[in-house]
Design a protein around this motif. Structure first.
Motif, short mmCIF file in Angstrom:
data_model
loop_
_atom_site.label_atom_id
_atom_site.label_comp_id
_atom_site.label_asym_id
_atom_site.label_seq_id
_atom_site.Cartn_x
_atom_site.Cartn_y
_atom_site.Cartn_z
N ALA A 311 0.84 -1.21 0.00
CA ALA A 311 0.00 0.00 0.00
C ALA A 311 0.87 1.25 0.00
CB ALA A 311 -0.92 -0.03 1.21
N GLU A 312 1.90 1.26 0.83
CA GLU A 312 2.74 2.47 0.91
C GLU A 312 3.55 2.69 -0.36
OE1 GLU A 312 4.78 1.99 4.60
OE2 GLU A 312 3.06 2.76 5.75
N ASN A 313 3.93 1.59 -1.02
CA ASN A 313 4.71 1.72 -2.27
C ASN A 313 3.87 2.27 -3.41
OD1 ASN A 313 7.01 0.80 -1.19
ND2 ASN A 313 6.85 -1.30 -1.95
N TYR A 314 2.59 1.86 -3.48
CA TYR A 314 1.85 2.12 -4.71
C TYR A 314 0.60 2.99 -4.55
CZ TYR A 314 4.78 -1.60 -6.50
OH TYR A 314 5.84 -2.36 -6.87
N LEU A 315 0.14 3.21 -3.31
CA LEU A 315 -1.16 3.88 -3.16
C LEU A 315 -1.04 5.10 -2.23
CD1 LEU A 315 -3.15 0.58 -2.51
CD2 LEU A 315 -3.04 1.82 -4.67
N PRO A 316 -1.86 6.11 -2.46
CA PRO A 316 -1.79 7.30 -1.61
C PRO A 316 -2.54 7.10 -0.29
CG PRO A 316 -3.43 7.61 -3.32
CD PRO A 316 -2.88 6.25 -3.52
N VAL A 317 -2.04 6.17 0.54
CA VAL A 317 -2.77 5.86 1.77
C VAL A 317 -2.10 6.50 2.97
CG1 VAL A 317 -3.73 3.69 0.92
CG2 VAL A 317 -1.52 3.67 2.11
N GLY A 318 -2.90 6.70 4.04
CA GLY A 318 -2.39 7.28 5.28
C GLY A 318 -2.30 6.21 6.35
N ASN A 319 -3.10 6.39 7.42
CA ASN A 319 -2.99 5.49 8.58
C ASN A 319 -3.60 4.11 8.32
OD1 ASN A 319 -1.86 7.53 9.98
ND2 ASN A 319 -3.82 8.25 10.82
N TRP A 320 -2.98 3.16 8.96
CA TRP A 320 -3.46 1.78 8.92
C TRP A 320 -4.50 1.66 10.02
CZ3 TRP A 320 0.78 -2.52 9.90
CH2 TRP A 320 0.20 -3.78 9.80
N GLU A 321 -5.78 1.46 9.68
CA GLU A 321 -6.84 1.57 10.69
C GLU A 321 -7.42 0.24 11.16
OE1 GLU A 321 -9.33 4.77 10.68
OE2 GLU A 321 -7.67 6.10 10.14
N TYR A 322 -7.58 -0.70 10.25
CA TYR A 322 -8.16 -2.00 10.62
C TYR A 322 -7.40 -3.11 9.92
CZ TYR A 322 -12.26 0.61 12.17
OH TYR A 322 -13.09 1.47 12.82
N GLN A 323 -7.42 -4.28 10.50
CA GLN A 323 -6.89 -5.45 9.81
C GLN A 323 -7.69 -6.68 10.22
OE1 GLN A 323 -2.81 -5.47 11.33
NE2 GLN A 323 -3.30 -7.31 12.50
N TRP A 324 -7.85 -7.59 9.31
CA TRP A 324 -8.58 -8.82 9.60
C TRP A 324 -8.23 -9.87 8.56
CZ3 TRP A 324 -10.66 -4.52 7.34
CH2 TRP A 324 -11.43 -4.67 6.19
N SER A 325 -8.62 -11.10 8.82
CA SER A 325 -8.31 -12.15 7.85
C SER A 325 -9.41 -13.20 7.88
CB SER A 325 -6.96 -12.79 8.17
OG SER A 325 -7.09 -13.66 9.27
N ALA A 326 -9.43 -14.03 6.87
CA ALA A 326 -10.45 -15.08 6.79
C ALA A 326 -10.00 -16.15 5.80
CB ALA A 326 -11.77 -14.48 6.33
N GLN A 327 -10.76 -17.22 5.76
CA GLN A 327 -10.44 -18.28 4.81
C GLN A 327 -11.70 -18.75 4.11
OE1 GLN A 327 -8.78 -20.78 7.83
NE2 GLN A 327 -10.44 -22.27 7.70
N ASP A 328 -11.49 -19.35 2.94
CA ASP A 328 -12.62 -19.90 2.20
C ASP A 328 -12.14 -21.20 1.54
OD1 ASP A 328 -15.30 -19.74 1.66
OD2 ASP A 328 -15.15 -18.25 0.08
N TYR A 329 -13.09 -22.03 1.15
CA TYR A 329 -12.75 -23.33 0.57
C TYR A 329 -12.89 -23.32 -0.94
CZ TYR A 329 -12.64 -25.19 5.25
OH TYR A 329 -12.29 -25.43 6.56
N THR A 330 -11.99 -24.07 -1.60
CA THR A 330 -12.05 -24.23 -3.05
C THR A 330 -12.24 -25.71 -3.35
OG1 THR A 330 -10.57 -22.36 -3.37
CG2 THR A 330 -10.72 -23.90 -5.20
N THR A 331 -13.13 -26.01 -4.29
CA THR A 331 -13.39 -27.42 -4.64
C THR A 331 -12.37 -27.87 -5.68
OG1 THR A 331 -14.82 -26.90 -6.50
CG2 THR A 331 -15.86 -26.97 -4.33
N LEU A 332 -12.38 -29.15 -5.98
CA LEU A 332 -11.38 -29.71 -6.91
C LEU A 332 -11.47 -29.07 -8.29
CD1 LEU A 332 -11.67 -33.52 -6.12
CD2 LEU A 332 -9.96 -31.91 -5.29
N ASP A 333 -12.69 -28.79 -8.77
CA ASP A 333 -12.83 -28.22 -10.11
C ASP A 333 -13.22 -26.74 -10.08
OD1 ASP A 333 -15.47 -28.30 -9.34
OD2 ASP A 333 -16.03 -29.97 -10.63
N LYS A 334 -13.14 -26.13 -8.88
CA LYS A 334 -13.40 -24.70 -8.66
C LYS A 334 -14.87 -24.30 -8.74
CE LYS A 334 -8.78 -23.20 -9.90
NZ LYS A 334 -7.96 -22.38 -10.77
N MET A 335 -15.74 -25.24 -9.03
CA MET A 335 -17.18 -24.96 -9.07
C MET A 335 -17.71 -25.24 -7.65
SD MET A 335 -19.47 -24.10 -11.34
CE MET A 335 -19.06 -24.58 -13.00
N PRO A 336 -18.50 -24.35 -7.05
CA PRO A 336 -19.01 -24.62 -5.69
C PRO A 336 -19.81 -25.93 -5.64
CG PRO A 336 -19.44 -22.35 -6.31
CD PRO A 336 -18.93 -23.02 -7.55
#
Ligand SMILES: Cc1cc2nc3c(=O)[nH]c(=O)nc-3n(C[C@H](O)[C@H](O)[C@H](O)COP(=O)(O)OP(=O)(O)OC[C@H]3O[C@@H](n4cnc5c(N)ncnc54)[C@H](O)[C@@H]3O)c2cc1C
Length: 504
Positions: A311-336
């Motif tokens: 973000a700092e290298n490429y975008l005109p951003v200021g303060n870092w305000e929130y952070q979070w993460s998550a996961q999701d599942y992928t099937t063998l052929d990518k179709m749900p």
């Protein structure tokens, strides 16, 4: 910075619901109160179907509360691949189902007057890699074949290097919690029963279907919808071997310039995602990426630091305000996988494997599963049928996915040195051997050590310590546990057992 709080959840807006404290009888039990379960409950209740919805935690606090919330049919680079693997007709059906879902989301917002910051945006994929550019050019050809409105974009409105970009026009973004809250409020107004802190632990089959819960109460019903992200009840359909979990990280920054519009996704590894949101009257830029298989993060630098550097290298951003993460599942052929669990248990329906595109896929699932329950036609049943097996690419992917699981399984069992608690910093953990058994030691901020058995209670792989999120993560099927061993998410139902620990 508000560490680890998803921006969407920084204000508690959804009402609380009680635990299930008596036995129930209903038409449909919905397990899971994310966007999939809530939308299914909403659509069914509109048709007069009696529904009971349970969630093991709080509703909308799973992946739905930790998403990026782009509402689009541009699901990364997928249409050329679907044409190759399923043919033009199925690739087109996939696109049409997503477009229908977008229209249905709009109609839900309109009919319930949900103020969820829904706004139209173009979706843009970009690359700065010659090989990837060829793939993106093929994706554009696939758009033309499938009559998808899209075109090449000559330049990005940022300083991010890009040699080629592909736009899908007229997509959207929203605030996922406000959207889901709109439906939850309607369910509550119509006395639809919702229970929190109520986990489904088994689904039995006798004259009726019986959902057993951890509150020692049961729900007797005709149908069960497993909208639990991962179908914890697999019923010999081997979903554990047919999907893999992948985690990504998101950070929201204040902006120094006005956001130029658009929702962006780089297709070069590690992928980067970008959108904007207005939060408390202020514009924030959401930057995400650094995806990896759950429990298998290999870099020394934290993913959030890498996002900040980007973000700092490429975008005109200021303060870092929130952070979070998550996961999701992928099937063998990518179709749900959306539909019946298997032919032996046709009354159990599942919706999973959204590959980080669950805003529209959840609505596709809610609509399709409601129609199946109401015995109505849908042209998407075969496309999403969970029991399908497409030799190419599924066989190849089945082998690589399960070779990876086997490698992680074996690595976890053997490669373990002996350590002492003195080596652990407060708020951190490590694995060691005690009497021939691998155990996990977590030192809390008061220097108290918590010892757990690191064998995942789902299928027996060894969990790994995730120092960024302060959790024990299973590298095989994505179950995650708190430092003290309580289940956070994934297919595991039982906590990691505590073990006696001797510091000698
Ligand atoms: C980092 C990231 C970014 C994403 N960005 C986008 C995006 O921009 N656009 C998009 O379309 N998609 C996106 N997605 C995907 C999307 O967020 C998910 O696919 C979607 O939220 C899944 O919703 P769900 O309701 O199926 O699952 P969840 O929201 O996880 O809900 C499942 C619920 O089931 C409950 N549960 C689990 N087991 C049990 C049990 N045994 N008993 C009772 N309750 C149980 C859980 O507590 C949970 O509340 C993203 C995903 C990730 C990981």
């Amino acid at each position: 910075m508000n560490r680890h709080i998803p921006l969407w959840q920084s204000e508690q807006v959804i009402q609380e619901f009680p635990k299930l404290n008596e036995d129930k009888k209903t038409d449909v039990t919905i397990i899971g109160g994310g966007i999939t379960g809530i939308t299914t409950a909403f659509l069914l209740s509109q048709q007069g179907v009696r529904v009971v919805l349970i969630d093991r935690n709080r509703v909308a606090n799973g992946t739905t509360g930790h998403t990026t919330a782009k509402v689009t049919a541009q699901h990364g680079m997928i249409y050329d691949e679907f044409i190759q693997h399923f043919g033009t007709e199925y690739a087109r059906l996939y696109y049409e189902s997503q477009k229908e879902a977008m229209r249905q989301i709009e109609s839900i917002i309109e009919s319930l007057q949900i103020d969820c910051q829904y706004e139209k945006q173009d979706a843009i994929l970009y690359t700065n890699d010659e090989k990837q550019q060829k793939k993106l050019e093929k994706e554009l050809t696939a758009y033309q074949q499938l009559d998808i409105k899209g075109n090449e974009v000559s330049e990005l409105p940022f300083h991010i290097p890009a040699s080629f970009a592909l736009k899908m026009s007229n997509q959207a973004q929203f605030h996922p919690i406000l959207y889901v809250k709109g439906m939850i409020d309607e369910l509550a107004r119509n006395d639809i029963e919702i229970y929190e802190q109520t986990e489904a632990v088994d689904i039995e089959n006798s004259d009726h279907t019986i959902v057993r819960t951890n509150t020692q109460h049961t729900i007797v019903c005709d149908y069960v919808v497993q909208a639990s992200h991962f179908p914890f009840y697999e019923g010999e359909a081997f979903y554990s071997a047919r999907m893999y979990p992948s985690r990504s990280y998101l950070a929201a920054f204040s902006s120094k310039e006005m956001y130029p519009g658009g929702m962006y996704l780089s297709i070069d590894q590690p992928k980067k995602t970008l959108r904007t949101v207005t939060h408390n009257g202020k514009e924030l830029w959401i930057v995400g990426g650094e995806n990896h298989k759950t429990g298998q993060y290999k870099k020394q630098t934290s993913p959030y630091q890498l996002l900040q550097q980007f973000a700092e290298n490429y975008l005109p951003v200021g303060n870092w305000e929130y952070q979070w993460s998550a996961q999701d599942y992928t099937t063998l052929d990518k179709m749900p996988y959306i539909g019946r669990l298997n032919k032996n248990r046709p009354e159990i329906l599942i919706a999973t494997g959204f590959r980080k595109w669950g805003m529209t896929n959840s609505t596709v699932a809610a609509d399709l599963l409601s129609k199946m329950i109401l015995d109505k036609e849908s042209r998407y049943i075969d496309l999403y049928r969970p029991t399908r097996f497409q030799a190419d690419p599924s066989l190849r992917k089945l082998i690589t996915t399960n070779t990876n699981v086997a490698t992680e399984y074996i690595r976890g069992k053997f490669a373990q040195e002996r350590h002492t608690e003195n080596e652990i910093k407060p708020g951190s953990a490590l694995k060691t051997k005690q009497n021939g058994q691998v155990i996990g030691l977590y030192k809390d901020n008061e220097h108290k050590v918590h010892a757990i058995d690191t064998t995942c209670t789902h299928l027996g792989c060894e969990v790994n310590w995730n120092d960024t999120e302060k959790s024990w993560d299973c590298p095989c099927h994505g179950s995650r546990f708190t430092p003290e061993g309580k289940v956070i998410e994934g297919p595991a139902i039982k906590d990691l057992p505590k073990v006696p620990y001797n510091n000698d």
